[in-house]
Scaffold this active site. Sequence first.
Site, PDB file in Angstrom:
ATOM      1  N   HIS B 409      45.786 -39.739 -48.139  1.00  0.00           N
ATOM      2  CA  HIS B 409      47.159 -40.655 -48.211  1.00  0.00           C
ATOM      3  C   HIS B 409      46.932 -42.029 -48.444  1.00  0.00           C
ATOM      4  O   HIS B 409      47.528 -42.886 -48.773  1.00  0.00           O
ATOM      5  CB  HIS B 409      47.599 -40.264 -46.909  1.00  0.00           C
ATOM      6  N   GLY B 410      45.575 -42.664 -48.047  1.00  0.00           N
ATOM      7  CA  GLY B 410      45.323 -43.658 -48.078  1.00  0.00           C
ATOM      8  C   GLY B 410      44.098 -44.317 -47.357  1.00  0.00           C
ATOM      9  O   GLY B 410      43.694 -43.236 -46.242  1.00  0.00           O
TER      10      GLY B 410
END
Lengths: 382, 491
Positions: B409-410
């Site tokens: 997601h990051g």
Amino acid sequence: MSTPVTTPAPPPTRLIRNVLVKAALLFVAVNLLFAAVNPLPALGRLTLYNSVLPGRLRLPYGESPERSYNLSLYNLNALFGSHAVARPKAADEYRVLLVGDSSVWGYLLPAPQTLAAQLNAAGLVTADGRRLVAYNLGYPILSLTKDLLLLSRLAPYQPDLIVWLVTLESFPADKQLFPPLVQNNAAEVRALIARYQLNLDPHDPRLVDPSWWDRTLIGQRRALADLLRLQLYGFLWAGTGIDQDIPAQYTPRQEDFEPDASFHDLQPPHLTAEDVAFDVLAAGVEAAGPTPILLINEPMFVSAGQNSDIRYNFFYPRWAYDDYRVVLAHTAAARGWPYVDLWDAAANTEFTDSPIHLTPLGESQLAARVGPAILSLAEGAP
Amino acid sequence: MTLTHLLVFAALALVAGGLLPGRARAWLLLVVSVLALYWLQPLTALRYADFLLPTATLALTVLVWAVTQPVPAPPARGPAGAAVVAPPAPANTHQRDTLRTAAVLALLVLAVGLPRYLGPLCCLTPGRPPDLVWVLGAALLVAALALLLNRAPAGRRAWAVGVVLLLVIFLVLKIEPLAQGVSAGLRVAVGQSPGLALAADLRWLGYSYVAFRLIHVLRERALGRLPNVALREFVTYALFFPAFTAGPIDRVERFVKDARAPFKLDGAALLEGGSRITLGVLKKFVLADSLALIAFNAANAGQTHSPLWLWVLVYAYAWRLYLDFSGYTDIALGLGRLVGMRLPENFDRPYTRQNLTLFWNSWHITLAQWFRAYIFNPLTRALRARPLPPAVIILLTQMVVMVLIGLWHGVTWNFVIWGAWHGLGLFIHNRWADFTKPRAAALDGRPRLKLAGQWLGVFLTFHYVALGWVWFVLPTPALALQVLRTLVGLG
């Protein structure tokens, strides 16, 4: 013993056809019904505020809902329904409703720092022992007709006193039908024009008359969505207490001006009651009904900059504002309206981005003058 | 995907599924998927990015196809030099199809790029495409990758190179300074000031999902489990327009099986697809978008000081995320059904699950399956070969997988902590399940107590997941910690 009879499921194509036909009929019927009945005013009364959610401390208004947790809408029932004023009045409450423009609403001020909040913080008590509770019913646009529209709806909230703060910039003819709130409540505004014989055109093209299509469910989808959004943003209002996106920095009110002595379409040397909307002012006082109304000329900024010998500020040339104060004082005296001229109640340093918007300190200076005026009127009240 | 996108896609799906025969349907799906790639790509401040990034997605897809397909074998020769008649290699059957597909892809790139010269007709992309040289170059690149690389034998480790390439791009996109640096370089290439480069310039729509599909294919090729897939089928699989932006992450062999099966849109498929799309629209555009107004976010987290209202915002976020994501999935599955593709389910009532393990079997199912297949299982096998206690193996594998899902997601600390939060939760549940298993039979004669336990399980699981979203949403662990303290009344 009988064998249970089961109805075979219709084939999918028939089912789809039936669903589509029924959905289309339902869609048409609901739209027709919506256009015929116009349930929006009734829907505006459905609210979570003052029950699940705390009532708002000022009327809904906001240009950046995602940051202010607030939005502008035209449904007057929804506007008032979301406000704390819609909650029942306490037995020991002396209810004061403040009406006016953005300076009353509190532009650039958090809700706890507006004039109404400062009056409440002062803990004022009337001579008969009732707590003075002030409600902020200002709305951020300058127009007496907009004020009249709101004033005409205050009776159900059982006010003991209405305080109406005005300034000359709300009086010109071109300001009267300018606010979108006025334009989108055309029927109600026309009724007020007729009732009080106002010098306004009931057929003004700015007044919005929805077409049949506009009255359908599809045509009113934006208004419906706004009602829903008003309820949803209430959760963020409840959680954060935020109802305005206040920028960290703003452009301060103008101090230097062009050598222009005009005021809207009026030229010097004199301003008379007939030049501006004093008829709307009178209608507003009448609309308050038996509730006493305290009229206040609100503070304004006095510039010392370039051409300040011609203009007090961005709004007002000196000749127009001076005449306005005289005419307003004379009119109030002649008609027996309680009136206080507080044009200089706030220090010049306490104006923010316009000649009428005040800092928290400016609001407290104003509150220090308004509070005694209210108590003085309350003592004379039954 | 907006409602306009959805209406257009639904209309095209109805045409593809209802009016076109098998082969024409397959071609239409390819064309729509490629064009959707450009249509859905958002505009960024980097000039031509809305043309170049989708083209790069297309080129990567073609590249992966080229290195994963078996090379056509040269005809075997007999002792006298006469060709031996042998059954054609499966790849040979696709040669003409490959040529046609490469030509179609190149033409599509041209069709997207050239309208810059057509004035009012411009453009499918949100911004003006680059000039002719760039567009021709992009079209040639795509065609060349398909036609030339496919004829060269891919090295034994080509799959590994492909995976590394995809991961490097992924890291560049997810690590802000890297993205900013690459953006600065690209800005120089397109004649913009590098000083204004932002990581957000490289907003590459759908890359994560495409990368998952491509890595899956590369890995299956390495394991020798990849079926022969024509270029047309492969590009349609990787970029399939209903699933391009938000999944599900299908498996190539399953997708191709559907694609090759005869299909004619009948009442049952129309009903199923239409119902699913309607449900998805209700979930995404009505419920999720309404909840989004009050969902917990970095701005309102710091502004809300009351635990009660903070819980309301966290609940709103939890449901908004589920309804948004599962709504998109419903729309994807519905659109897929209209064209004969049964995409895999991605959500199965996750917030009603009694424990975290069941939650992860019903939340973003295809992502969890992907990580199970390519990370969890190999890692577990590798660790079992070492003298480690089973509990340690379980802890390590759960933590690694969930932290990697977080990093997907990051690449920030809050996503690492969110992953670890779930990894730890899964481990604790695993230990708890082991502990209670022998004692569970005691509840069989006490149905009310058992039911209460199940409800308690649902309650605890939902709240564990909801609290996990606090780490997920907030940009810094310090702010997340502060919010968690407020939520439990310690703030």
